[in-house]
Design a protein around this motif. Structure first.
Motif, PDB file in Angstrom:
ATOM      1  N   GLU A  96      49.342  59.747 -17.364  1.00  0.00           N
ATOM      2  CA  GLU A  96      49.681  59.086 -18.626  1.00  0.00           C
ATOM      3  C   GLU A  96      48.643  59.392 -19.706  1.00  0.00           C
ATOM      4  N   GLU A  97      48.997  59.079 -20.942  1.00  0.00           N
ATOM      5  CA  GLU A  97      48.124  59.393 -22.060  1.00  0.00           C
ATOM      6  C   GLU A  97      46.930  58.435 -22.129  1.00  0.00           C
ATOM      7  N   GLU A  98      47.200  57.145 -21.927  1.00  0.00           N
ATOM      8  CA  GLU A  98      46.123  56.157 -22.016  1.00  0.00           C
ATOM      9  C   GLU A  98      45.279  56.217 -20.751  1.00  0.00           C
ATOM     10  N   ASN A  99      43.993  56.500 -20.921  1.00  0.00           N
ATOM     11  CA  ASN A  99      43.066  56.461 -19.804  1.00  0.00           C
ATOM     12  C   ASN A  99      43.559  57.270 -18.588  1.00  0.00           C
ATOM     13  N   PRO A 100      43.745  58.560 -18.740  1.00  0.00           N
ATOM     14  CA  PRO A 100      44.305  59.355 -17.636  1.00  0.00           C
ATOM     15  C   PRO A 100      43.328  59.514 -16.471  1.00  0.00           C
ATOM     16  N   THR A 101      43.819  59.267 -15.265  1.00  0.00           N
ATOM     17  CA  THR A 101      42.982  59.490 -14.071  1.00  0.00           C
ATOM     18  C   THR A 101      43.820  60.172 -12.999  1.00  0.00           C
ATOM     19  N   VAL A 102      43.148  60.998 -12.207  1.00  0.00           N
ATOM     20  CA  VAL A 102      43.775  61.680 -11.072  1.00  0.00           C
ATOM     21  C   VAL A 102      42.761  61.607  -9.944  1.00  0.00           C
ATOM     22  N   ASP A 103      43.237  61.588  -8.696  1.00  0.00           N
ATOM     23  CA  ASP A 103      42.304  61.608  -7.570  1.00  0.00           C
ATOM     24  C   ASP A 103      41.659  62.982  -7.485  1.00  0.00           C
ATOM     25  N   SER A 104      40.372  62.982  -7.147  1.00  0.00           N
ATOM     26  CA  SER A 104      39.674  64.261  -7.021  1.00  0.00           C
ATOM     27  C   SER A 104      40.028  64.927  -5.696  1.00  0.00           C
ATOM     28  N   VAL A 105      40.293  66.230  -5.736  1.00  0.00           N
ATOM     29  CA  VAL A 105      40.573  66.948  -4.488  1.00  0.00           C
ATOM     30  C   VAL A 105      39.319  67.646  -3.966  1.00  0.00           C
ATOM     31  N   GLY A 124      39.654  65.224 -21.075  1.00  0.00           N
ATOM     32  CA  GLY A 124      39.321  63.817 -20.897  1.00  0.00           C
ATOM     33  C   GLY A 124      40.030  63.151 -19.737  1.00  0.00           C
ATOM     34  N   ILE A 125      40.553  63.942 -18.805  1.00  0.00           N
ATOM     35  CA  ILE A 125      41.165  63.362 -17.609  1.00  0.00           C
ATOM     36  C   ILE A 125      40.044  63.059 -16.619  1.00  0.00           C
ATOM     37  N   ARG A 126      40.006  61.818 -16.144  1.00  0.00           N
ATOM     38  CA  ARG A 126      38.933  61.464 -15.208  1.00  0.00           C
ATOM     39  C   ARG A 126      39.413  61.641 -13.774  1.00  0.00           C
ATOM     40  N   PHE A 127      38.486  62.002 -12.889  1.00  0.00           N
ATOM     41  CA  PHE A 127      38.843  62.232 -11.480  1.00  0.00           C
ATOM     42  C   PHE A 127      38.164  61.179 -10.617  1.00  0.00           C
ATOM     43  N   ASN A 128      38.977  60.404  -9.883  1.00  0.00           N
ATOM     44  CA  ASN A 128      38.425  59.363  -9.019  1.00  0.00           C
ATOM     45  C   ASN A 128      37.631  59.996  -7.882  1.00  0.00           C
ATOM     46  N   ASN A 129      36.507  59.386  -7.562  1.00  0.00           N
ATOM     47  CA  ASN A 129      35.643  59.822  -6.442  1.00  0.00           C
ATOM     48  C   ASN A 129      35.114  61.243  -6.607  1.00  0.00           C
ATOM     49  N   HIS A 130      34.963  61.674  -7.825  1.00  0.00           N
ATOM     50  CA  HIS A 130      34.352  62.997  -8.020  1.00  0.00           C
ATOM     51  C   HIS A 130      32.841  62.886  -7.782  1.00  0.00           C
ATOM     52  N   PRO A 131      32.248  63.842  -7.028  1.00  0.00           N
ATOM     53  CA  PRO A 131      30.830  63.690  -6.679  1.00  0.00           C
ATOM     54  C   PRO A 131      29.864  63.836  -7.855  1.00  0.00           C
ATOM     55  N   ASP A 132      30.233  64.495  -8.903  1.00  0.00           N
ATOM     56  CA  ASP A 132      29.272  64.771  -9.978  1.00  0.00           C
ATOM     57  C   ASP A 132      30.044  64.851 -11.291  1.00  0.00           C
ATOM     58  N   HIS A 133      30.391  63.680 -11.817  1.00  0.00           N
ATOM     59  CA  HIS A 133      31.312  63.673 -12.950  1.00  0.00           C
ATOM     60  C   HIS A 133      30.563  63.796 -14.272  1.00  0.00           C
ATOM     61  N   ARG A 134      30.255  65.037 -14.642  1.00  0.00           N
ATOM     62  CA  ARG A 134      29.612  65.280 -15.937  1.00  0.00           C
ATOM     63  C   ARG A 134      30.462  66.270 -16.691  1.00  0.00           C
ATOM     64  N   ARG A 135      30.150  66.439 -17.986  1.00  0.00           N
ATOM     65  CA  ARG A 135      30.802  67.523 -18.727  1.00  0.00           C
ATOM     66  C   ARG A 135      30.183  68.833 -18.278  1.00  0.00           C
ATOM     67  N   ILE A 136      30.903  69.928 -18.475  1.00  0.00           N
ATOM     68  CA  ILE A 136      30.338  71.185 -17.970  1.00  0.00           C
ATOM     69  C   ILE A 136      29.986  72.164 -19.086  1.00  0.00           C
ATOM     70  N   PHE A 137      30.843  72.298 -20.091  1.00  0.00           N
ATOM     71  CA  PHE A 137      30.537  73.244 -21.169  1.00  0.00           C
ATOM     72  C   PHE A 137      29.847  72.554 -22.331  1.00  0.00           C
ATOM     73  N   LEU A 138      30.309  71.360 -22.658  1.00  0.00           N
ATOM     74  CA  LEU A 138      29.814  70.688 -23.848  1.00  0.00           C
ATOM     75  C   LEU A 138      28.740  69.679 -23.486  1.00  0.00           C
ATOM     76  N   PRO A 139      27.875  69.342 -24.435  1.00  0.00           N
ATOM     77  CA  PRO A 139      26.844  68.358 -24.123  1.00  0.00           C
ATOM     78  C   PRO A 139      27.440  66.968 -23.909  1.00  0.00           C
ATOM     79  N   GLU A 140      26.733  66.198 -23.119  1.00  0.00           N
ATOM     80  CA  GLU A 140      27.195  64.852 -22.769  1.00  0.00           C
ATOM     81  C   GLU A 140      27.372  63.978 -24.011  1.00  0.00           C
TER      82      GLU A 140
END
Lengths: 170, 430
Positions: A96-105, A124-140
């Motif tokens: 969904e558009e509001e607060n999108p989340t998916v389980d991390s594989v 901006g999709i968040r992944f549940n139980n991701h071990p290291d949830h940071r941005r990768i290309f852009l600064p935090e």
């Protein structure tokens, strides 16, 4: 609906239909590639099934798309390869558009780690139980998600602090 | 005492939140939190920032290493330093307009990148490519592979300490640049593939240069082998260094030669043949050790296989057009544009709207670039520019492997391992 599937891919699709009759929404082909769209809550089950029962041991890629103005705006696509059967399968989930989340594989394929960070960074999709949830290309410190369709091509003025060009500011 | 003092000892003033998160994640990398000894008089534990402007980091790679003496305890990579946003650019350009941007992705083998995009667009828009164009593309791709591997070889051996070798591989690379100049009209960013074919036919001059190169290059490879294969210094610096175990390679998602050096013979040219790779004979070199030396052997053998493919392509090269005749799908030739009204109109139409794949179509097409599987995923909304274009870049996957295999290595081996992985930051950064 008639699909032109190779023998091994047909077996996979049959097995998926049998194991998850409720969760498999559709299987379709486009330009010769096979896509299977599944319910979001069954993602981990299906992925584990595909890896352990159907030999899709290699996650080649994982990415998001923006279905702007449609329902369930975001889509995450998994590009899976079975080395044994020499086949490629795409698995899709929508969120969904509001607060999108998916389980991390990433517990299933550790390779998903960086790719999921990339999807978070860009959409901006968040992944549940991701071990290291940071941005990768852009600064935090950056607050926007550039690959969303509403993000302007020229960027947002003043959205980020740039370093001083003058070496001695003190 | 906890290692929470990384934060207090490193005083960041720039992108504060970003730096904090990065150091935080370095602390959290393993489940057991390491304890830095405050009463460590020799301060054998330290945090070392390597890059983003370190000569050995191949561009703009930044590594944050936690060292204990000379051993790397853990490492985190920070890769976002170019910020070009090519995928966003692609969504705002026509397919053909975007093609020159792909040259700048993996700039060490631009030809493969052009072909990767064009084949993906041809797949989604059902464009037929003439036979001759396929063979020209294969010759170009294999030359690009040799060129890229030569640069890797030169820099990797230079990272291990031998500088003059770099000059010798560049001498050969220079020949490939000259061939590209004759074949495509550019030395570096070639932009030769077109949707529906290639930009221009192979000239006799270019053909002569390619034949000459294909004849002389195997001898150079033999010389490289002679110099390095039994070289104790080179051997000791590469053997059992940066080992990627076979069982981990698939899990962490290694691509290309890094994957093949661990025993998996996964090559897109065999897995899903594109162009005419199913009509030429070649082998897929593999090794089992997964260390830096195995990657060296795999790439060296790949160069010999490329020469084999080029020779077969030259023999088989059929006659005929090099671009599809359909003016709705490809640019007309310049002759038509200058001397006929129809041609000019079509040229204008191609530049203005370009090729329009059917609405709602999706396609993924991958080629085997020198670094591994390079794939383009395109979603079309029926207009002349892609709704979504995703690039599956092998350097990105391989850099993730790098983050995992550096743990426990010696700090002096870092540069050799980075060299062995052969990342191109222009491709990893999207």
């Amino acid at each position: 609906m008639s699909l032109e599937l190779s023998e091994s891919l047909q077996k996979t699709v049959d097995a998926l239909t049998e194991a998850f009759p409720e969760k498999l929404i559709e299987v379709y082909q486009s330009s010769g590639d096979t896509f299977a769209r599944i319910e979001k809550d069954a993602l981990l089950e299906v992925c584990r099934f595909l890896k352990e029962e159907q030999h899709f041991i290699y996650l080649s890629d994982l990415f998001g798309t923006d279905r702007y103005t449609s329902d369930e705006r975001f889509e995450v696509i998994y590009n899976l390869i079975s080395m044994k059967n020499q086949t490629r399968l795409f698995v899709k989930v929508r969120c969904e558009e509001e607060n999108p989340t998916v389980d991390s594989v990433s517990p299933i394929w550790p390779a998903a780690n960086w790719n999921e960070r990339e999807v978070y960074d860009m959409f901006g999709i968040r992944f549940n139980n991701h071990p290291d949830h940071r941005r990768i290309f852009l600064p935090e410190d950056f607050e926007y998600f550039p690959l969303r369709k509403e993000f302007p091509l020229l960027g947002i003025q003043g959205s980020i602090d740039l370093p001083q060009t003058n070496p001695d500011t003190e | 005492m906890k290692l929470s003092d990384i934060q207090s000892k490193v005083n960041s003033t720039f992108f504060v939140e970003h730096q904090k998160k990065l150091y935080q994640s370095l602390e959290d990398k393993h489940t057991t939190i390491e304890e830095l000894d405050d009463g460590d008089p020799l301060s054998s534990k330290m945090i070392l920032n390597m890059g983003p402007q370190h000569p050995a980091t191949h561009g703009v790679l930044r590594l944050v290493l936690q060292l204990h003496g000379e051993t790397i305890e853990k490492v985190k990579l920070d890769i976002g330093y170019l910020h070009r946003g090519v995928e966003k650019i692609a969504e705002n350009k026509t397919y053909q307009e975007f093609m020159p941007y792909t040259d700048r992705m993996d700039y060490l083998s631009p030809y493969s990148n052009n072909v990767a995009l064009c084949t993906a667009v041809e797949k989604i828009a059902n464009v037929e490519v003439p036979e001759r164009a396929h063979y020209i593309r294969m010759i170009g791709c294999e030359l690009a592979r040799i060129s890229s591997h030569l640069l890797w070889l030169g820099t990797m051996v230079m990272d291990a300490g031998a500088v003059s070798f770099f000059i010798w591989t560049f001498k050969e690379r220079e020949k490939i640049y000259d061939i590209m100049d004759r074949l495509t009209g550019h030395r570096f960013t070639v932009s030769h593939a077109r949707i529906g074919g290639v930009a221009n036919d192979i000239t006799d001059e270019a053909m002569g240069a390619i034949k000459e190169f294909a004849e002389s290059f195997p001898k150079e490879i033999r010389d490289y082998h002679k110099l390095l294969d039994r070289n104790r210094l080179f051997f000791d610096r590469n053997e059992a260094v940066g080992v990627l175990k076979t069982e981990d390679a698939i899990k962490i998602g290694a691509a290309g030669p890094v994957l093949r050096a661990t025993g998996y013979g996964y090559d897109v040219r065999k897995f899903a043949p594109y162009a005419r790779y199913d009509e030429v004979e070649f082998g897929v070199p593999t090794r089992l050790e997964g260390d830096n030396l195995a990657r060296y052997f795999v790439r060296m053998e790949e160069m010999s296989e490329s020469i084999r493919i080029i020779n077969q392509c030259i023999d088989k090269l059929p006659k005929g057009p090099v671009r599809t005749d359909n003016a709705k799908q490809a640019y007309p030739s310049k002759d038509e544009v200058y001397y006929s009204m129809e041609g000019m109109i079509h040229d204008f139409m191609m530049t203005d709207t370009g090729i329009c794949p059917p609405e709602g179509a999706e396609a993924y097409h991958a080629v085997e670039s020198p670094k591994g599987e390079l794939g383009y995923f395109i979603q079309s909304d029926g207009t002349g520019h892609p709704w979504r274009l995703k690039i599956n870049a092998p350097s990105f996957s391989n850099l993730q492997v790098l983050e995992n295999i550096l743990d426990g290595e010696m700090v002096a081996d870092t540069v050799v391992i980075i060299g062995g992985i052969d990342p191109v930051m222009g491709e990893a950064d999207k």
